[in-house]
Every structure is written in structure tokens, then in C-alpha cells.
Design an enzyme around this catalytic site. Sequence first.
Site, PDB file in Angstrom:
ATOM      1  N   SER A 140       0.837  -1.204   0.000  1.00  0.00           N
ATOM      2  CA  SER A 140       0.000   0.000   0.000  1.00  0.00           C
ATOM      3  C   SER A 140       0.868   1.250   0.000  1.00  0.00           C
ATOM      4  O   SER A 140       1.946   1.269   0.595  1.00  0.00           O
ATOM      5  CB  SER A 140      -0.884   0.024   1.250  1.00  0.00           C
ATOM      6  OG  SER A 140      -1.576   1.246   1.334  1.00  0.00           O
ATOM      7  N   TYR A 154      -1.395  -0.170  10.229  1.00  0.00           N
ATOM      8  CA  TYR A 154      -1.652  -0.748   8.903  1.00  0.00           C
ATOM      9  C   TYR A 154      -0.491  -0.390   7.967  1.00  0.00           C
ATOM     10  O   TYR A 154       0.040  -1.242   7.252  1.00  0.00           O
ATOM     11  CB  TYR A 154      -2.976  -0.205   8.359  1.00  0.00           C
ATOM     12  CG  TYR A 154      -3.250  -0.543   6.909  1.00  0.00           C
ATOM     13  CD1 TYR A 154      -3.705  -1.806   6.548  1.00  0.00           C
ATOM     14  CD2 TYR A 154      -3.047   0.400   5.897  1.00  0.00           C
ATOM     15  CE1 TYR A 154      -3.952  -2.124   5.209  1.00  0.00           C
ATOM     16  CE2 TYR A 154      -3.300   0.093   4.564  1.00  0.00           C
ATOM     17  CZ  TYR A 154      -3.752  -1.163   4.218  1.00  0.00           C
ATOM     18  OH  TYR A 154      -3.989  -1.473   2.904  1.00  0.00           O
TER      19      TYR A 154
END
Length: 252
Positions: A140, A154
Amino acid sequence: MTLLITGGASGIGAATAKLAARRGHKVAINYRSRDAQAKKVVADITGTGGQAIALPADVSREADILSLFDAAEKALGPITHLVNSAGIGLNSRVADFDAGALERLFTVNTVGLMLCCREAARRMSTKRGGEGGVVVNVSSMAGTIGGRPGAAAYAASKAAVDSFTMGFAKDVALEGIRAVSLRPGMIETEMTEKTLSDRETREAIESTIAMGRVGQAEEIANAIVWLLSDEASFISGVTLDASGGGFVFGKQ
Ligand code: NAD
């Protein structure tokens, strides 16, 4: 070409499954709980002449991963391509961290992914009798900025994927295996549905993206399927950003 996709019942994984099937891959679609969605992706593929199966497994469990790879190979032949798309989010300020939630986050997003890469290495390696292969790990853009507010953990779980993929690629480069980390920016999927459903939040997020919009799962699938192909034969050990031009200073 046999492709295994973790988290393939929805979003980026499902879009990748459908496109890869159109490009001639036999596709094993792993899912954890989205049984009906996984079967729908399989039906979409087989309905247009492709070959696909749905296989349940929780990638946070090593035993599940082993059975998943075995079942995929039994049904579709040796796995030549792997896309690790299974992933979960965690929205929490650091002061509110819950140890169990952190452990779960890293077990799914990072450790589970690494164990899937281990299984791919064992089965694809030309030094172990395999045919070689390609692994695309979905990380990501969050990993490049420490995440948007509340997403530091995250982001860290995905930054670890980038670093791991670089090392993994070197580890297996002489064994016929390429590995790449694909970093999506904000993409409209079930993972981001709730956040993007609020118009103000969506606009604030879009104001931080150079192209001024979020992306679609199909745009990520296009990049992944290209990385899986021989057109990317000299590309390994790198990250590729599919992020609409990256972050710019905005309201979020
Ligand atoms: P998604 O929620 O539709 O897909 C994630 C899939 O992973 C789901 O089908 C879910 O059931 C599955 N999954 C979760 N835990 C699992 C487990 N333990 N075992 C097996 N499967 C499991 O969302 P998505 O956006 O398609 O996410 C795909 C990947 O892309 C994720 O790794 C995510 O972190 C990453 N990503 C998404 C975005 C975005 O904006 N949507 C941005 C960057 C990266």
C-alpha cells in the site's frame, strides 16, 4: 499458468482473478469468509470459458496455507503465479492500540503473506524441481507516509511487505522466481467503502491525490496482471506505485 490469489473474493483480488482468467490463467481464488462472493467470481470466469475454483483458507493460519496450496495444485496443477491480496485494515490512534488487534493485523497482512511466499518458493523454485514463477504482493502507498490518520499500524504492516519483497526477490532470483510489491493508492473496494461513502471525507481524500480521484480495482488488476506476465520478465525486487500520481498536500 496456474495463479493462486489470496483474498480473491472481492476488490483487487477479484478484479485480478477475472482479468488473469481472460489472459489464460487457471485461477485458484482463496477466500476466508466470503463464500458466496468467491463462488460468484468463479461463476463469472467459468461462464466465459475460463477455469477457476474457490478455496477457503485463513491466511493467518499456517495449516490453512499449506492445505490451500495443496488443494490449488491438486485441482489446477503446479502453481506458477501467486498474488497476495488478502489483507485487513486497522483504524486506531496509537494511544488506543489493542495488542490482539495489532497481532491479528500483522499475522494476516505480513506473516501470512510471508508464509504464502515461502510456499511459493518451495513449489516454484527451479532448484527444487519447480517451473519458476512470479509473486505479486499487494502492499500500500500507506507504507510510504505512515498511513492516513489512524492507520499507522496498517502502514507499518505494508511497509514490512515492501521490504520483505525486496529481500525475497533476491533470495529466489536465481531460482526462476520474480517478486514485486504493488502499492495501490486509495481504491474503491469493500475495504474503503465506509470511508468513501461520506462525501466530505471522499473529497478530502481526493484532494490529496495528484489525479484528484480514487482508483478502481480494475486499474490495479491491470498492473498486477502485467507484472505477472513475461512482459515484465526483467522486473523483480521493486515496488510499483499505482496511486494516481501519488500524494499531494490536501485537506486530509
Ligand atoms: P477487500 O476487503 O475487498 O479485499 C481483501 C480481501 O482479503 C477480502 O476478500 C477479505 O475477505 C480477504 N481476507 C482478509 N483476511 C483474510 C484472511 N485471514 N485469509 C484470507 N483472506 C482474507 O479490499 P481490497 O481493497 O481489494 O484489498 C486488497 C488488498 O489491497 C489488501 O491487502 C489491502 O490492504 C490492499 N490495499 C487496498 C487499498 C484500497 O484503497 N482499497 C489500498 C492499498 C492497498
